[in-house]
Design a protein around this motif. Structure first.
Motif, mmCIF file in Angstrom:
data_model
loop_
_atom_site.group_PDB
_atom_site.id
_atom_site.type_symbol
_atom_site.label_atom_id
_atom_site.label_comp_id
_atom_site.label_asym_id
_atom_site.label_seq_id
_atom_site.Cartn_x
_atom_site.Cartn_y
_atom_site.Cartn_z
ATOM 1 N N ARG A 17 89.067 115.942 -78.491
ATOM 2 C CA ARG A 17 89.079 117.391 -78.300
ATOM 3 C C ARG A 17 89.414 117.768 -76.859
ATOM 4 O O ARG A 17 89.582 118.934 -76.536
ATOM 5 C CB ARG A 17 87.717 117.968 -78.720
ATOM 6 C CG ARG A 17 87.541 117.995 -80.239
ATOM 7 C CD ARG A 17 86.133 118.337 -80.645
ATOM 8 N NE ARG A 17 85.213 117.228 -80.435
ATOM 9 C CZ ARG A 17 85.058 116.218 -81.292
ATOM 10 N NH1 ARG A 17 85.778 116.181 -82.401
ATOM 11 N NH2 ARG A 17 84.207 115.252 -81.048
ATOM 12 N N LYS A 18 89.492 116.745 -76.019
ATOM 13 C CA LYS A 18 89.933 116.919 -74.640
ATOM 14 C C LYS A 18 90.909 115.790 -74.325
ATOM 15 O O LYS A 18 91.055 114.857 -75.104
ATOM 16 C CB LYS A 18 88.740 116.866 -73.680
ATOM 17 C CG LYS A 18 87.693 117.943 -73.909
ATOM 18 C CD LYS A 18 86.534 117.781 -72.928
ATOM 19 C CE LYS A 18 85.460 118.830 -73.159
ATOM 20 N NZ LYS A 18 84.310 118.658 -72.225
ATOM 21 N N SER A 19 91.559 115.866 -73.204
ATOM 22 C CA SER A 19 92.462 114.783 -72.815
ATOM 23 C C SER A 19 91.649 113.553 -72.423
ATOM 24 O O SER A 19 90.463 113.639 -72.094
ATOM 25 C CB SER A 19 93.358 115.217 -71.655
ATOM 26 O OG SER A 19 92.577 115.516 -70.510
ATOM 27 N N GLY A 20 92.303 112.400 -72.472
ATOM 28 C CA GLY A 20 91.652 111.151 -72.091
ATOM 29 C C GLY A 20 92.661 110.224 -71.441
ATOM 30 O O GLY A 20 93.782 110.633 -71.111
ATOM 31 N N GLU A 21 92.271 108.976 -71.269
ATOM 32 C CA GLU A 21 93.160 107.989 -70.669
ATOM 33 C C GLU A 21 93.253 106.757 -71.558
ATOM 34 O O GLU A 21 92.313 106.424 -72.286
ATOM 35 C CB GLU A 21 92.652 107.565 -69.290
ATOM 36 C CG GLU A 21 92.954 108.540 -68.179
ATOM 37 C CD GLU A 21 92.574 107.960 -66.823
ATOM 38 O OE1 GLU A 21 93.449 107.897 -65.941
ATOM 39 O OE2 GLU A 21 91.404 107.562 -66.661
ATOM 40 N N SER A 22 94.395 106.088 -71.471
ATOM 41 C CA SER A 22 94.581 104.823 -72.170
ATOM 42 C C SER A 22 94.781 103.715 -71.149
ATOM 43 O O SER A 22 95.274 103.946 -70.039
ATOM 44 C CB SER A 22 95.810 104.890 -73.078
ATOM 45 O OG SER A 22 96.993 105.031 -72.293
ATOM 46 N N PHE A 23 94.395 102.505 -71.554
ATOM 47 C CA PHE A 23 94.649 101.327 -70.729
ATOM 48 C C PHE A 23 95.205 100.231 -71.623
ATOM 49 O O PHE A 23 94.709 100.006 -72.731
ATOM 50 C CB PHE A 23 93.363 100.831 -70.062
ATOM 51 C CG PHE A 23 93.561 99.545 -69.292
ATOM 52 C CD1 PHE A 23 94.160 99.564 -68.044
ATOM 53 C CD2 PHE A 23 93.171 98.324 -69.825
ATOM 54 C CE1 PHE A 23 94.363 98.384 -67.334
ATOM 55 C CE2 PHE A 23 93.364 97.141 -69.128
ATOM 56 C CZ PHE A 23 93.966 97.172 -67.873
#
Length: 309
Positions: free
Chosen positions: A135-141
């Motif tokens: 529901r919000k932005s996030g990060e990928s690794f």
């Protein structure tokens, strides 16, 4: 008598003519049926390939209470003639959080979604699948490496830098899967993950029972045949291939075999087959979403052969 003989001769010649016509028509019909059946959607599969059923064959006993073909951890090792080569394929999703408070806004559901959407990949020895709701932005690794486990131990990073790839993930819902297909009958070491719950809000990462296993397994058909037939099954469900935004590229660990983007109404499906160099193994990435931007973001984040790699 002469008239009767002539009539009999005419009937005999007519019978022979009709018989020849019947044989020709039947042969043409069979040829047409083979073309329509063996080569749906203009796929170039020969009769031998078409009759092959792609399935995983396990030649050794499986440990009890384990399910091969679903969740495994981030390392898979091929054992050949005393040498051991490991692919470390480590990926993760990180919601943006305040370090003094629990993560909010993201849920991950541990479901084997390819079955739900009739996208089950034949011959998969395992991988990782989940549905993500952000529901919000996030990060990928994402970080990948090939490790020679035999002395002297050596590790090769898959692309320059060696620190992994960090990218932004937009809010939205995505179905995400990475799976592995063995292409030769050899010995594999991996760790089967058995979920202890069906979802996580990222407060708890310890949600699997880990079971190390060793087995002999391979696929019953060549990878080229499997790719063609899987693509045909996708199109049979109403997906149409659409333009890909990127140009896949080779790196130190992976070679692209097939990378395609499909669309069906508002749904977008990204499918990537990549050969793991030095191993009899193919990595498959699939991303499904009703948001094209979400599909592109996840594909860029976790592609083994994308232009970001």
């Amino acid at each position: 008598m002469t008239i009767m003989k002539g009539a009999k001769g005419f009937k005999f010649r007519l019978f022979i003519f009709l018989l020849i016509v019947l044989i020709v028509v039947t042969a043409l019909g069979i040829h047409h049926w083979e073309k329509e059946t063996i080569s749906p959607n203009n796929q170039t599969l020969n009769l031998h390939e078409y009759n092959q059923k792609c399935k995983l064959i396990i030649h050794s006993k499986q440990p009890k209470n384990t399910s091969v073909g679903k969740w495994i951890d981030n390392k898979i090792t091929e054992v050949t003639n005393g040498s051991e080569i490991t692919l470390k394929d480590w990926f993760a999703v990180y919601p943006h959080i305040n370090r003094t408070s629990p993560p909010e806004g993201w849920n991950a559901y541990l479901i084997y979604w390819p079955e739900k959407f009739n996208l089950t990949l034949p011959c998969s020895i395992g991988g990782f699948t989940m549905a993500l709701v952000g529901r919000k932005s996030g990060e990928s690794f994402y970080q990948a490496a090939l490790i020679n486990e035999t002395f002297p131990k050596h590790e090769t990073e898959c692309w320059d830098g060696g620190k992994g790839r960090w990218l932004e993930l937009p809010p939205g819902k995505a179905y995400f899967a990475v799976q592995f297909i063995p292409t030769a009958n050899t010995t594999w070491k991996l760790t089967v993950l058995t979920p202890t719950k069906t979802w996580t809000d990222f407060r708890d990462y310890h949600i699997f029972i880990e079971t190390p296993i060793e087995l002999n397994a391979t696929c019953t058909c060549p990878i080229e045949t499997l790719v063609k037939r899987f693509e045909t099954s996708i199109k049979a469900q109403g997906f149409e291939e659409t333009e890909l935004w990127t140009t896949p590229g080779e790196n130190d660990c992976f070679k692209p075999l097939s990378v395609k983007l499909y669309r069906r109404g508002d749904e977008y499906l990204y499918v990537e087959f990549a050969q793991v160099k030095g191993l009899d193994l193919v990595r498959v990435l699939m991303v499904l979403s009703e948001d094209e931007g979400v599909v592109k973001a996840y594909a860029k984040a976790f592609s083994a052969v994308g232009d970001e790699g």
